[in-house]
Design an enzyme around this catalytic site. Sequence first.
Site, PDB file in Angstrom:
ATOM      1  N   TYR A   3       4.404  12.093  -5.572  1.00  0.00           N
ATOM      2  CA  TYR A   3       2.981  11.910  -5.290  1.00  0.00           C
ATOM      3  C   TYR A   3       2.716  10.527  -4.691  1.00  0.00           C
ATOM      4  O   TYR A   3       2.088  10.409  -3.632  1.00  0.00           O
ATOM      5  CB  TYR A   3       2.153  12.136  -6.556  1.00  0.00           C
TER       6      TYR A   3
ATOM      7  N   GLU B 254       0.616   9.136   3.653  1.00  0.00           N
ATOM      8  CA  GLU B 254      -0.705   9.517   4.162  1.00  0.00           C
ATOM      9  C   GLU B 254      -1.507   8.286   4.582  1.00  0.00           C
ATOM     10  O   GLU B 254      -2.105   8.262   5.664  1.00  0.00           O
ATOM     11  CB  GLU B 254      -1.486  10.297   3.094  1.00  0.00           C
TER      12      GLU B 254
END
Length: 187
Positions: free
Chosen positions: A112, A119
Amino acid sequence: MLRSVSVATNVRSLDTRCVRYLRLTLQASPETEGLVPSSPITSLMQWTGRSHVLFAIVYCIAELQNSAATTILFTAWAMTEIIRYPQYALTSLGVCPGWLTWARYTVFIPLYPIGVVAEISLMYKALAFVKKRNLHNLRMPNQFNFAFDYHNFVICLLLMYPFLWWSLYSYMWRQRKKKVGQKKKQS
C-alpha cells in the site's frame, strides 16, 4: 536503476474500453454487491484514487506510461489483486485457506505505501504536462457556466493525499486485526 517493463506499462496499446470496464467493475463490485464485508465508502475512495491515477494521469500522459513509477504502481496493484480476488472467491465458497486470508490482510502492509508513493510521484510528474497541455480543464465561458482547473485540483489532491491515504491504510489495519487477530485468539 530500475528499468520499466514496456509490456506492463504501455497502457495505450491495450483495448482501453475493455480495461476501463474491468477496472471500473472489478474494483468496486465485491464491496458494493455485498460479496465481502467492506465499507462502500472506503471502497469508493480506493476506486476513485486508483481510477484517477490510471485514467486521468497515466492513460492521458504518454510520457509517464513507461516510467519506473508506473511499473512500480502496476506491480504493487497486481500483487495485491492476485491475492485479493482469489481470497474473495474462496471465502464466498467457504473454502478459503487460512494462509490466503493471512496473505490478503498482510501484503498490503508494504504494498500500500509503495503504491501510494508511486501514485503521488506520477501525479507530481504529471503537473508540468497538465499545465502545458491544459489537460482536463474546463474554461469559461461554457454551457455549464463553471470553470475547473485540473492542475490546481491535482495540487490540492497531492496536499490531501497523505491524509486520505492514512484513512484507508488505517482501515486496512483494523480489517487485518479483525480477520487475522481472530485466528490467533482461537488457536
